[in-house]
Structures are given as structure tokens and as C-alpha cells.
Write a protein that holds these residues in place. Structure first.
Motif, PDB file in Angstrom:
ATOM      1  N   LEU A   9    -109.302  68.696 -17.573  1.00 16.43           N
ATOM      2  CA  LEU A   9    -107.848  68.676 -17.727  1.00 16.43           C
ATOM      3  C   LEU A   9    -107.430  67.536 -18.658  1.00 16.43           C
ATOM      4  O   LEU A   9    -107.005  66.467 -18.215  1.00 16.43           O
ATOM      5  CB  LEU A   9    -107.172  68.540 -16.370  1.00 16.43           C
ATOM      6  N   ARG A  13    -104.006  69.729 -22.387  1.00 19.36           N
ATOM      7  CA  ARG A  13    -104.029  70.912 -21.522  1.00 19.36           C
ATOM      8  C   ARG A  13    -103.006  70.794 -20.403  1.00 19.36           C
ATOM      9  O   ARG A  13    -102.343  71.759 -20.036  1.00 19.36           O
ATOM     10  CB  ARG A  13    -105.440  71.097 -20.944  1.00 19.36           C
ATOM     11  N   GLN A  14    -102.899  69.592 -19.867  1.00 18.52           N
ATOM     12  CA  GLN A  14    -101.966  69.377 -18.767  1.00 18.52           C
ATOM     13  C   GLN A  14    -100.528  69.647 -19.213  1.00 18.52           C
ATOM     14  O   GLN A  14     -99.775  70.334 -18.533  1.00 18.52           O
ATOM     15  CB  GLN A  14    -102.104  67.935 -18.262  1.00 18.52           C
ATOM     16  N   GLU A  18     -97.975  72.468 -17.915  1.00 19.48           N
ATOM     17  CA  GLU A  18     -96.694  72.079 -17.318  1.00 19.48           C
ATOM     18  C   GLU A  18     -95.524  72.745 -18.028  1.00 19.48           C
ATOM     19  O   GLU A  18     -94.609  73.263 -17.387  1.00 19.48           O
ATOM     20  CB  GLU A  18     -96.525  70.557 -17.399  1.00 19.48           C
TER      21      GLU A  18
END
Lengths: 136, 136
Positions: A9, A13-14, A18
Motif C-alpha cells: 500500500l 495507491r492509498q 481513498e
DNA sequence: TTAATAAATGAGAATGTGTATTATTCCTAT
DNA sequence: ATAGGAATAATACACATTCTCATTTATTAA
């Protein structure tokens, strides 16, 4: 094709995840790029494409191959159907419950090993309907 | 959008239509181009695209916006569903009868003026299944 | 901790599908 | 036969997506 395997992560990517979860629309890769860029101005478009693809393979998100020239992405992964406006191209969810029994029907009437299905409705959304009424 | 209006049946259009009707697959524009070129070697790819689009608008053929990066065309215009192989991308017809009542369901649970729907199944075709069995 | 190794990223080039442009050719109706 | 419009072939263009690769970042082994 893998299912929930080793995916690191990273910050990129996070943020992608989100931002995708934040909206109820079904943005294209470019739209995701625009949203993400507000928080990570130096992110590359290729990174967005690569990670959306990766997360879709992983089952974390859904890649919608609906009509139109662009693919769209959806943070909601349970089986549900979509409707696309032929006027503006926007895609909304259809709320009635999915029909997994269709897969059995299809399996019976074809030589394929059936994996799943998707229903795409087409129509005119509210926003596109008004201007057309005015024309008449 | 028009329905069966003034479209001149040029030699190019006739051959495109004939070749498309000849196959039960659902060829891409490029595949149609290849088929047609055997009979009309000087035809342009743009002509194929232009006329497939035109005939689809006209209701003479069907333009399939299924998954994958290319659009496909179908000489059979009555409502029926398709299955696409996730291995090789080929598209076949599904033989069970269409369900027009779905449109009513969708209309009830959305703000759209519903125009129609399409169901796309995904699976593994026979040809792609065999090699995979061998690998195991 | 540091060196070695592996993975992910950013930038931009490359690919592929589809559309637009334009000069030329083909019909059709006088 | 000729004028006017439609259709075509060739090519340029637009756009979405993927690929390449040098650099950066994280992980692992000593």
C-alpha cells in the motif's frame, strides 16, 4: 488473475483508493488522475492506470467495461448493475438486486465456463432530459 | 439517430453488409475490413468505420459496446445477449430469450428514462479451456 | 547500519482504435 | 453531356491506454 495477494500500500495507491471511495460516480482513469493530483501533484498518469488495473485484478475495486471509449472504475465491488446516459456518458448504479441465477442460465445454453455477467442499461439522465424537453 | 432512412447501397456498403451477415462471430471493424478487402482490395479502413457506424445508426446492424478495447458488429439486430471469453476476447451469442421486462425494473429504480439494456456474460470458451487444463 | 536487491514511480515515447479532413471519383437528374 | 451532391480513399489527427526505462523508494541480508 489473483485474489487479494501481496499488494504493497504505497502512498499513491492509498490516495487513489481513498479518492475513488469518496465518490459515488464511476470515474474514468483520467478523472481519478485529476482527483488524486490535488493531493499528489507529482503523480504520473501511468501510475494511476497501472494501479487501477492492479487493484482491479486484485479484486479491491471494479473495472467497468461499459459502453463509450473509456473504462470506468468503481470502489463498490459487490455485484450490481449500471445505467449509462447516452447523452453525456455518465454512469449511475441501478438499485435493484443482482440476479446470480442468470449465470446458470447462460451456462446451460452455451459451451462456455461461465464466470459472471454484467447488465448495462442505457437511457437519458435527468440533466440531459431537460434540455431536450425544451427543444420540442 | 434515424430509422431506416435514405441510405444508398453502394458496392462498398453491400459487401460490408454481406460479409458481416456471412459470419456468426461478432467481428471488430478491423476484422470486417480484412474480410471486405478480399473482395474490394482498394477499400479504405475509414470507409469501413464510417459505414458500420452509419448502418448501426440506421438500425441495419448492431454495434456492440462490449468489454475489451474494440467495438464489435453484429448483423443480427433482434435483442439477444452475448458472452465474451476472458481468454481470447471472442464474443458468442447466448441463446436464451431476452428479458425486456428488465427495462421496467430499471425505470422504477432510477431517475433515467430507460431506453434498453444489454447483458454481457464473461467466461472461458472451449478453445481457451483446453490449454489451461493441460497446464495444471 | 549499510550494502544489495527488489519493487514502484514519473516522464515520456509508443501503440492502437477510432474520427476528421480533403481531394477525387461516382451517381443521378436534368 | 454536364452540374451538383454524395461517397470514397488516403492520410492526418485525436485520444485512451500501455510500455520503456532511468530514478527513487522500500525491503532484505549481512
Amino acid at each position: 488473475m489473483q485474489t487479494q495477494s501481496d499488494i504493497r500500500l504505497t502512498p499513491q495507491r492509498q490516495v487513489i483508493l481513498e479518492e475513488l471511495a469518496k465518490v459515488k460516480t464511476h470515474p474514468t482513469a483520467n478523472e481519478v488522475y485529476d482527483m488524486v493530483r490535488k493531493r499528489l501533484p507529482r503523480i504520473g498518469l501511468g501510475t494511476v492506470y497501472r494501479n487501477l488495473e492492479l487493484m482491479a485484478d486484485n479484486g479491491m475495486i471494479l473495472k467497468l467495461e461499459v459502453g463509450g471509449s473509456q473504462k470506468r472504475f468503481d470502489a463498490t465491488t459487490d455485484l450490481h448493475y449500471h445505467i449509462r446516459c447516452t447523452g453525456c456518458g455518465r454512469v449511475d448504479d441501478i438499485q435493484f438486486s443482482a440476479m446470480p441465477q442468470l449465470d446458470q442460465l447462460a451456462a446451460n445454453s452455451s459451451d462456455y465456463q461461465v464466470l459472471g455477467h454484467h447488465i448495462e442499461f442505457s437511457g437519458i439522465c435527468e440533466s440531459c432530459d431537460d434540455p431536450q424537453e425544451a427543444k420540442k
